[in-house]
Design a protein around this motif. Structure first.
Motif, mmCIF file in Angstrom:
data_model
loop_
_atom_site.group_PDB
_atom_site.id
_atom_site.type_symbol
_atom_site.label_atom_id
_atom_site.label_comp_id
_atom_site.label_asym_id
_atom_site.label_seq_id
_atom_site.Cartn_x
_atom_site.Cartn_y
_atom_site.Cartn_z
ATOM 1 N N PRO A 1 2.281 10.016 -11.642
ATOM 2 C CA PRO A 1 1.415 10.817 -10.955
ATOM 3 C C PRO A 1 2.061 10.972 -9.219
ATOM 4 O O PRO A 1 1.841 11.947 -8.746
ATOM 5 N N LEU A 2 2.849 10.082 -8.848
ATOM 6 C CA LEU A 2 3.530 10.346 -7.736
ATOM 7 C C LEU A 2 5.018 10.882 -7.761
ATOM 8 O O LEU A 2 5.794 10.859 -6.568
ATOM 9 N N ALA A 3 5.438 11.226 -8.905
ATOM 10 C CA ALA A 3 6.847 11.920 -9.042
ATOM 11 C C ALA A 3 6.861 13.083 -8.048
ATOM 12 O O ALA A 3 5.951 13.905 -8.063
ATOM 13 N N GLY A 4 7.911 13.149 -7.693
ATOM 14 C CA GLY A 4 8.286 14.472 -6.575
ATOM 15 C C GLY A 4 7.795 14.198 -5.189
ATOM 16 O O GLY A 4 7.654 15.277 -4.607
ATOM 17 N N GLN A 5 7.072 13.062 -5.018
ATOM 18 C CA GLN A 5 6.371 13.120 -3.686
ATOM 19 C C GLN A 5 7.017 11.909 -2.723
ATOM 20 O O GLN A 5 7.474 10.962 -3.315
ATOM 21 N N ASP A 6 7.428 12.457 -1.398
ATOM 22 C CA ASP A 6 7.736 11.266 -0.657
ATOM 23 C C ASP A 6 6.460 10.357 -0.262
ATOM 24 O O ASP A 6 5.467 10.760 0.136
ATOM 25 N N THR B 1 0.741 -1.171 -0.070
ATOM 26 C CA THR B 1 -0.033 -0.031 -0.002
ATOM 27 C C THR B 1 0.765 1.254 0.002
ATOM 28 O O THR B 1 1.773 1.296 0.691
ATOM 29 N N ILE B 2 0.601 2.206 -0.874
ATOM 30 C CA ILE B 2 1.520 3.420 -0.958
ATOM 31 C C ILE B 2 0.528 4.376 -0.435
ATOM 32 O O ILE B 2 -0.559 4.713 -0.634
ATOM 33 N N LYS B 3 1.097 4.999 0.738
ATOM 34 C CA LYS B 3 0.475 6.042 1.500
ATOM 35 C C LYS B 3 1.237 7.517 1.075
ATOM 36 O O LYS B 3 2.354 7.453 1.113
ATOM 37 N N MET B 4 0.401 8.666 1.105
ATOM 38 C CA MET B 4 0.858 9.846 0.894
ATOM 39 C C MET B 4 1.373 10.548 2.404
ATOM 40 O O MET B 4 0.756 9.991 3.228
ATOM 41 N N ASP C 1 13.090 10.787 -4.461
ATOM 42 C CA ASP C 1 14.142 10.179 -5.217
ATOM 43 C C ASP C 1 14.165 8.702 -5.457
ATOM 44 O O ASP C 1 14.567 8.068 -6.475
ATOM 45 N N ASP C 2 13.759 8.016 -4.146
ATOM 46 C CA ASP C 2 13.785 6.633 -4.137
ATOM 47 C C ASP C 2 12.549 6.056 -4.572
ATOM 48 O O ASP C 2 12.569 4.892 -4.604
ATOM 49 N N ALA C 3 11.451 6.860 -4.589
ATOM 50 C CA ALA C 3 10.210 6.268 -4.882
ATOM 51 C C ALA C 3 10.049 6.265 -6.358
ATOM 52 O O ALA C 3 10.204 5.196 -7.163
ATOM 53 N N PHE C 4 9.218 7.349 -7.008
ATOM 54 C CA PHE C 4 9.153 7.295 -8.183
ATOM 55 C C PHE C 4 10.041 8.652 -9.218
ATOM 56 O O PHE C 4 9.652 9.057 -10.120
ATOM 57 N N GLY C 5 10.935 9.041 -8.241
ATOM 58 C CA GLY C 5 11.663 10.007 -8.910
ATOM 59 C C GLY C 5 11.303 11.493 -8.925
ATOM 60 O O GLY C 5 10.053 11.855 -8.369
ATOM 61 N N GLN C 6 12.031 12.252 -9.436
ATOM 62 C CA GLN C 6 11.539 13.658 -9.644
ATOM 63 C C GLN C 6 10.735 14.272 -10.809
ATOM 64 O O GLN C 6 11.182 13.188 -12.005
ATOM 65 N N PRO C 7 9.754 14.916 -10.990
ATOM 66 C CA PRO C 7 9.154 14.935 -12.312
ATOM 67 C C PRO C 7 10.240 15.432 -13.371
ATOM 68 O O PRO C 7 11.040 16.383 -13.182
ATOM 69 N N ILE D 1 -1.657 12.781 -17.614
ATOM 70 C CA ILE D 1 -2.672 13.766 -17.208
ATOM 71 C C ILE D 1 -2.628 14.892 -17.727
ATOM 72 O O ILE D 1 -1.743 15.517 -18.012
ATOM 73 N N ILE D 2 -3.645 15.284 -18.131
ATOM 74 C CA ILE D 2 -4.326 16.652 -18.531
ATOM 75 C C ILE D 2 -3.933 17.735 -17.818
ATOM 76 O O ILE D 2 -4.437 17.755 -16.710
ATOM 77 N N THR D 3 -2.659 18.790 -17.815
ATOM 78 C CA THR D 3 -2.577 19.738 -16.845
ATOM 79 C C THR D 3 -2.934 21.023 -17.419
ATOM 80 O O THR D 3 -3.233 22.042 -16.437
ATOM 81 N N GLU D 4 -3.237 21.207 -18.719
ATOM 82 C CA GLU D 4 -3.435 22.867 -19.078
ATOM 83 C C GLU D 4 -4.306 22.641 -20.599
ATOM 84 O O GLU D 4 -3.626 21.706 -21.407
ATOM 85 N N ILE D 5 -4.979 23.312 -20.734
ATOM 86 C CA ILE D 5 -5.683 23.453 -22.062
ATOM 87 C C ILE D 5 -5.737 24.902 -22.323
ATOM 88 O O ILE D 5 -6.431 25.784 -21.721
#
Length: 143
Positions: A127-132, A15-18, A67-73, A111-115
């Protein structure tokens, strides 16, 4: 009982928790555990190190920095596409996650971030890049 070592085939639930405690992903929700081979590159080195020495039945909570999870964006993973490419019933709106066909026909979620007018910005970073995050693991079997 075998312990997890280099090249072990491990079946586990995770389980991955934020940081705020919300669940981002869980194999239990899917009802199907994950399988991985230690050392095959599918897990980050630090995550693997945390699994080494665990045995079947063990449960562990592993805190990982981004950095150890999903890396930086990665800015290279943000693409601008022509709105005309989005056809069919799919609603194009900010926050929508869509599957795009990548190289060799693999599906890549974006993921659409801007239109803006006819330009749609799509972010293909995880989606979890940059997150601990915290991984809660339960080892089901070790081969």
């Amino acid at each position: 009982m075998s312990m997890i070592t280099q090249d072990s085939a491990v079946t586990l639930h995770f389980t991955i928790k934020m940081k705020d405690g919300s669940v981002a992903d869980s194999t239990q929700n899917m009802g199907k555990p994950a399988k991985c081979i230690i050392g095959d590159g599918s897990l980050s080195e630090n995550f693997e190190k945390c699994l080494l020495g665990l045995e079947q039945g063990d449960k562990k909570s592993i805190e990982l920095k981004a950095d150890d999870a999903f890396g930086q964006p990665n800015p290279d993973h943000i693409h601008h596409m022509d709105r005309a490419k989005f056809v069919g019933d799919a609603e194009v709106e900010v926050g929508t996650i869509m599957a795009f066909s990548g190289p060799e026909g693999a599906e890549i979620p974006g993921i659409i971030t801007e239109i803006a007018g006819d330009s749609v910005t799509v972010d293909f970073n995880h989606p979890l890049a940059g997150q601990d995050v915290t991984f809660e693991v339960e080892i089901l079997s070790v081969e």
